[in-house]
Motif scaffolding. Structure first.
Motif, mmCIF file in Angstrom:
data_model
loop_
_atom_site.group_PDB
_atom_site.id
_atom_site.type_symbol
_atom_site.label_atom_id
_atom_site.label_comp_id
_atom_site.label_asym_id
_atom_site.label_seq_id
_atom_site.Cartn_x
_atom_site.Cartn_y
_atom_site.Cartn_z
ATOM 1 N N ARG A 22 -4.710 -35.812 20.959
ATOM 2 C CA ARG A 22 -5.678 -36.342 21.924
ATOM 3 C C ARG A 22 -5.846 -35.386 23.096
ATOM 4 O O ARG A 22 -6.945 -35.185 23.587
ATOM 5 N N ARG A 23 -4.756 -34.811 23.546
ATOM 6 C CA ARG A 23 -4.837 -33.875 24.678
ATOM 7 C C ARG A 23 -5.631 -32.628 24.316
ATOM 8 O O ARG A 23 -6.420 -32.136 25.113
ATOM 9 N N ALA A 29 -13.244 -31.131 24.795
ATOM 10 C CA ALA A 29 -14.400 -31.964 25.148
ATOM 11 C C ALA A 29 -14.695 -31.904 26.639
ATOM 12 O O ALA A 29 -15.867 -31.932 27.043
ATOM 13 N N GLY A 30 -13.660 -31.788 27.450
ATOM 14 C CA GLY A 30 -13.850 -31.726 28.897
ATOM 15 C C GLY A 30 -14.240 -30.359 29.414
ATOM 16 O O GLY A 30 -14.473 -30.182 30.602
ATOM 17 N N GLY A 31 -14.298 -29.380 28.522
ATOM 18 C CA GLY A 31 -14.708 -28.042 28.928
ATOM 19 C C GLY A 31 -13.604 -27.183 29.502
ATOM 20 O O GLY A 31 -13.871 -26.097 30.012
ATOM 21 N N LEU A 32 -12.356 -27.646 29.450
ATOM 22 C CA LEU A 32 -11.257 -26.824 29.957
ATOM 23 C C LEU A 32 -10.996 -25.620 29.059
ATOM 24 O O LEU A 32 -10.564 -24.571 29.530
ATOM 25 N N THR A 40 -4.770 -25.346 22.148
ATOM 26 C CA THR A 40 -3.406 -25.470 21.631
ATOM 27 C C THR A 40 -2.519 -24.329 22.106
ATOM 28 O O THR A 40 -1.336 -24.530 22.366
ATOM 29 N N ALA A 41 -3.093 -23.135 22.246
ATOM 30 C CA ALA A 41 -2.300 -21.994 22.712
ATOM 31 C C ALA A 41 -1.890 -22.168 24.175
ATOM 32 O O ALA A 41 -0.828 -21.691 24.590
ATOM 33 N N ALA A 42 -2.716 -22.846 24.964
ATOM 34 C CA ALA A 42 -2.424 -23.024 26.383
ATOM 35 C C ALA A 42 -1.402 -24.129 26.646
ATOM 36 O O ALA A 42 -0.798 -24.175 27.712
ATOM 37 N N MET A 43 -1.198 -25.012 25.690
ATOM 38 C CA MET A 43 -0.271 -26.123 25.874
ATOM 39 C C MET A 43 1.145 -25.681 25.508
ATOM 40 O O MET A 43 1.332 -24.801 24.680
ATOM 41 N N PRO A 44 2.142 -26.301 26.121
ATOM 42 C CA PRO A 44 3.518 -25.946 25.741
ATOM 43 C C PRO A 44 3.815 -26.385 24.317
ATOM 44 O O PRO A 44 3.183 -27.288 23.792
ATOM 45 N N SER A 45 4.769 -25.724 23.709
ATOM 46 C CA SER A 45 5.105 -26.082 22.332
ATOM 47 C C SER A 45 5.737 -27.470 22.298
ATOM 48 O O SER A 45 6.405 -27.881 23.231
#
Length: 79
Positions: A22-23, A29-32, A40-45
């Motif tokens: 969801r994140r 979707a939010g344009g971030l 997925t690369a920007a999020m922590p593992s």
């Protein structure tokens, strides 16, 4: 999986998988982030990392080729 692709892999913990999905979707979707792969690369593992074993690469490649031959043969039977 990592030995069959010969690339390191990360697997999400099942409990966190839906929440992280969801994140990722919301970030795109939010344009971030313009793409899901960048989100997925920007999020922590969220899981464990598995590194390929180079000693098994030849065996795994051979098994994959056998699978492809089998799959193509089954596809020919259904055509």
């Amino acid at each position: 999986m990592p030995t069959s692709t010969n690339f390191p892999s990360r697997f999400a913990k099942l409990k966190k998988l839906a929440r992280w999905g969801r994140r990722f979707g919301a970030a795109v979707a939010g344009g971030l982030h313009p793409y899901l792969t960048r989100a997925t690369a920007a999020m922590p593992s969220v899981g464990r990392r598995y590194d390929p074993n180079p000693d098994h690469a030849g065996f795994d490649d051979q098994r994959f080729q056998e699978f492809v031959r089998f799959d193509l043969g089954m596809l020919a039977l259904t055509a």
